[in-house]
Design a protein around this motif. Sequence first.
Motif, short mmCIF file in Angstrom:
data_model
loop_
_atom_site.label_atom_id
_atom_site.label_comp_id
_atom_site.label_asym_id
_atom_site.label_seq_id
_atom_site.Cartn_x
_atom_site.Cartn_y
_atom_site.Cartn_z
N GLU A 1 -7.19 -0.36 6.40
CA GLU A 1 -8.20 -1.39 6.18
C GLU A 1 -7.82 -2.31 5.01
O GLU A 1 -7.88 -3.53 5.12
CB GLU A 1 -9.55 -0.74 5.92
CG GLU A 1 -10.69 -1.73 5.83
CD GLU A 1 -12.03 -1.06 5.66
OE1 GLU A 1 -12.83 -1.58 4.88
OE2 GLU A 1 -12.26 -0.02 6.30
N ARG A 2 -7.44 -1.71 3.88
CA ARG A 2 -7.07 -2.52 2.71
C ARG A 2 -5.88 -3.42 2.99
O ARG A 2 -5.79 -4.54 2.49
CB ARG A 2 -6.74 -1.62 1.52
CG ARG A 2 -7.94 -1.09 0.78
CD ARG A 2 -7.56 -0.49 -0.57
NE ARG A 2 -6.45 0.43 -0.52
CZ ARG A 2 -6.55 1.77 -0.54
NH1 ARG A 2 -7.73 2.34 -0.60
NH2 ARG A 2 -5.49 2.53 -0.51
N GLN B 1 0.84 -1.19 0.00
CA GLN B 1 0.00 0.00 0.00
C GLN B 1 0.88 1.24 0.00
O GLN B 1 1.88 1.30 0.70
CB GLN B 1 -0.90 0.02 1.24
CG GLN B 1 -1.88 -1.12 1.29
CD GLN B 1 -2.92 -1.01 0.21
OE1 GLN B 1 -3.48 0.04 -0.04
NE2 GLN B 1 -3.18 -2.12 -0.45
N ALA C 1 -7.12 5.70 7.18
CA ALA C 1 -7.97 4.56 7.56
C ALA C 1 -8.19 3.59 6.40
O ALA C 1 -8.14 2.37 6.59
CB ALA C 1 -9.30 5.07 8.10
N GLN C 2 -8.43 4.11 5.19
CA GLN C 2 -8.69 3.22 4.06
C GLN C 2 -7.46 2.40 3.69
O GLN C 2 -7.57 1.25 3.29
CB GLN C 2 -9.24 3.97 2.85
CG GLN C 2 -8.34 5.03 2.29
CD GLN C 2 -8.50 6.41 2.94
OE1 GLN C 2 -8.86 6.51 4.11
NE2 GLN C 2 -8.23 7.46 2.20
N VAL C 3 -6.27 2.96 3.89
CA VAL C 3 -5.03 2.21 3.63
C VAL C 3 -4.87 1.11 4.68
O VAL C 3 -4.56 -0.04 4.35
CB VAL C 3 -3.80 3.15 3.64
CG1 VAL C 3 -2.50 2.36 3.58
CG2 VAL C 3 -3.88 4.14 2.49
#
Length: 75
Positions: free
Chosen positions: A26-27, A2, A22-24
């Motif tokens: 989570e992924r 990521q 947060a999206q990083v």
Amino acid sequence: MQSFRSVLKPVPHGGHYVEVPAQVAERAGLAHAARVRGTVNGAAYRSSLMKYSGVFHLGVHKATLAEAGIDVTAE
């Protein structure tokens, strides 16, 4: 792997860190204390994740900042 951009923030008692979006997190399926590696302005980076109030943080060592050409003395 990521990739993300973040703002370098000072720690009140000394040092610097960045927040992992947060999206990083989570992924990537991040977990507290996970070992990470990457680059900061092209300089090699290795550290462990810290999680405070539900947000992942990465501390950035002085040596990494210097190698990356980041001058934090102007803060």
